[in-house]
Scaffold this motif. Sequence first.
Motif, PDB file in Angstrom:
ATOM      1  N   ILE A   1       0.844  -1.208   0.000  1.00 35.78           N
ATOM      2  CA  ILE A   1       0.000   0.000   0.000  1.00 35.78           C
ATOM      3  C   ILE A   1       0.874   1.250   0.000  1.00 35.78           C
ATOM      4  O   ILE A   1       0.630   2.195  -0.773  1.00 35.78           O
ATOM      5  CB  ILE A   1      -0.933  -0.011   1.222  1.00 35.78           C
ATOM      6  CG1 ILE A   1      -1.898  -1.197   1.142  1.00 35.78           C
ATOM      7  CG2 ILE A   1      -1.701   1.309   1.326  1.00 35.78           C
ATOM      8  CD1 ILE A   1      -2.659  -1.465   2.420  1.00 35.78           C
TER       9      ILE A   1
ATOM     10  N   TRP B   1      -2.420   3.620  -7.204  1.00 38.88           N
ATOM     11  CA  TRP B   1      -3.099   4.501  -6.255  1.00 38.88           C
ATOM     12  C   TRP B   1      -4.164   5.343  -6.954  1.00 38.88           C
ATOM     13  O   TRP B   1      -3.998   5.753  -8.107  1.00 38.88           O
ATOM     14  CB  TRP B   1      -2.077   5.405  -5.584  1.00 38.88           C
ATOM     15  CG  TRP B   1      -2.616   6.151  -4.405  1.00 38.88           C
ATOM     16  CD1 TRP B   1      -3.106   7.425  -4.369  1.00 38.88           C
ATOM     17  CD2 TRP B   1      -2.750   5.639  -3.076  1.00 38.88           C
ATOM     18  NE1 TRP B   1      -3.534   7.736  -3.106  1.00 38.88           N
ATOM     19  CE2 TRP B   1      -3.322   6.663  -2.281  1.00 38.88           C
ATOM     20  CE3 TRP B   1      -2.434   4.414  -2.472  1.00 38.88           C
ATOM     21  CZ2 TRP B   1      -3.597   6.493  -0.933  1.00 38.88           C
ATOM     22  CZ3 TRP B   1      -2.698   4.242  -1.132  1.00 38.88           C
ATOM     23  CH2 TRP B   1      -3.264   5.275  -0.373  1.00 38.88           C
TER      24      TRP B   1
ATOM     25  N   ILE C   1      -5.982   0.222  -6.708  1.00 40.04           N
ATOM     26  CA  ILE C   1      -5.926  -0.108  -5.285  1.00 40.04           C
ATOM     27  C   ILE C   1      -7.233   0.196  -4.567  1.00 40.04           C
ATOM     28  O   ILE C   1      -7.533  -0.413  -3.532  1.00 40.04           O
ATOM     29  CB  ILE C   1      -4.752   0.644  -4.610  1.00 40.04           C
ATOM     30  CG1 ILE C   1      -4.348  -0.046  -3.308  1.00 40.04           C
ATOM     31  CG2 ILE C   1      -5.085   2.114  -4.387  1.00 40.04           C
ATOM     32  CD1 ILE C   1      -3.040   0.456  -2.727  1.00 40.04           C
TER      33      ILE C   1
ATOM     34  N   PHE D   1      -6.252   2.473   6.049  1.00 37.97           N
ATOM     35  CA  PHE D   1      -6.284   2.602   4.590  1.00 37.97           C
ATOM     36  C   PHE D   1      -7.624   2.129   4.044  1.00 37.97           C
ATOM     37  O   PHE D   1      -8.248   2.803   3.220  1.00 37.97           O
ATOM     38  CB  PHE D   1      -5.149   1.787   3.959  1.00 37.97           C
ATOM     39  CG  PHE D   1      -5.402   1.408   2.535  1.00 37.97           C
ATOM     40  CD1 PHE D   1      -5.284   2.339   1.514  1.00 37.97           C
ATOM     41  CD2 PHE D   1      -5.807   0.114   2.205  1.00 37.97           C
ATOM     42  CE1 PHE D   1      -5.552   1.994   0.192  1.00 37.97           C
ATOM     43  CE2 PHE D   1      -6.073  -0.237   0.892  1.00 37.97           C
ATOM     44  CZ  PHE D   1      -5.944   0.705  -0.117  1.00 37.97           C
TER      45      PHE D   1
END
Length: 529
Positions: free
Chosen positions: A319, A502, A470, A368
């Motif tokens: 991530i 991302w 993502i 996240f």
Amino acid sequence: MKRVIALVLIVVMVMLFSVGCGGTTEESEKKPQPVTNLSKPDLTKWHYNKEFDLYYQTGIGYCEKPADEQYEKLAVFVPGAYMDASDNGDGTYTCKVSESAELNGYSAATAPIMMPVETPGYASAKALNDEILMTHQGILEQLSDYTSQGFVFVLSGCRGTNEGAPTGVTDLKAAIRYIRYADDVIAGDAESIFVYGMSGGGAQATILGASGDSELYTPYLEAIGAVQGVSDAVQGVMAWCPVTNLDTANAEYEWMMGCTRPKRTDELNAISDKLAHAYADYVNSAGFTDENGKPLTLTESEEGIYQAGSYYDHVKGVIETSLNHYLTDTKFTNITAQDYINSLNTDKNWVIYDKTTNTATITSVADFAKHCKTASELPVAFDGLWGKNTLFGSSEGELSHFDRILADVLTEMNSEYAADFAADLAKANFVGHTVETRVNLYSPLFYLMKSREGYGTSNIAKYWRIRSGIEQKTNSLTTEINLTLALKSCDKVDNVDFETVWAQDHTEAERSGNSTENYISWVNTCTKG
């Protein structure tokens, strides 16, 4: 006399040794020959498109006993440079493959063969025919992106969800076998087939790449009269956001994203939590390792469910790498990088940013998920308690549950749904395969992981490129991570190129540029070294 006998024995031993070690005798050099009654493409029936300079044929049957001819046919598109053609005067051409022409560094003998898998949600794909081409001219323009670069393009129809697994992959394997059978009359290198797709298509591409020549598919291929005596393995796989790993998908989803869902009934909350625990059990027995061979495992944590350990750290690192790539790639204009980080931290400071190095870290995987990857489904997103699916029905159109992990959770809870799941999982189809076996046939990791029964039973693609957005809600990020970990630990795989992008969702995600151009560039890298 003794000397003569000794010499004869030596000659015999040399001959036996030569054959036993794969020597140069005629018998040892013989390859398995294709077994089929199918005709090869008629070389007098090619069509030509001048605008995109390509020859093509559609409606080519690739199996002797098709279950449904509207699906089980393929089309072939060949760059004009690879064909020596004569006009028949009726809109068709008689062609033979040119032995000398080159395009983009490829010849008719070395050109890679591109094969898209266009099956969103594992759906069926109708075969392309001349009528569809005439009414949808954009198809030729799209595939000319590949033929103009020297690739041969094969578009195969296949059955799908309604007919049940593994019909879709079975049909695609049959198409691949046919291409190899007809290699002498179709341009392109039949040992350099690259499959690619998005979402459910990406999933089936990964299955093709992992399950090459698996004997578990034999009865299904025999049932439709696929070519025998040739391989159905492929050279490379490109998968965008593959919805795969269905055997663990529910547990993965709850481990990563269950914390983002509003609390529901006590029973649903308990199912979600137990699936997250079950995922930790799976990870700790699967045998995942990092690039140095260190085991990746999950350990209990004070907050959340098994949100600690080397596997957790690996996921967190993926991530952070994605976020830092975004900070590097993005040319901020109206705002600064710090402004962007501030926007992420509106309700909680979960991203820590170092302005001097332009890098960031996150506080936790859960933070996240809560900010970028909230669950879009009820608990058990892939195999619901109430609704069933057709993908693993044992006959056409039948509905069936398929998740063994969830079934065990329900049994442990003495749930009213447990008996229904158990009954479905035990159902067998026409070849005697239970639902669990068929789930294995559709699970790449069944073939890739040393801890699974399918390891070592297939010919695995050498080259892999995996991309995902993502922020997609369809999958847990662990889907692509686990696939990548399994591939990197497999000694049959030469190259694994993985990134999760991302700020992108369920799409043909790329850090920069065009997905088609990036894919073509990658194939060229694989084939040209």
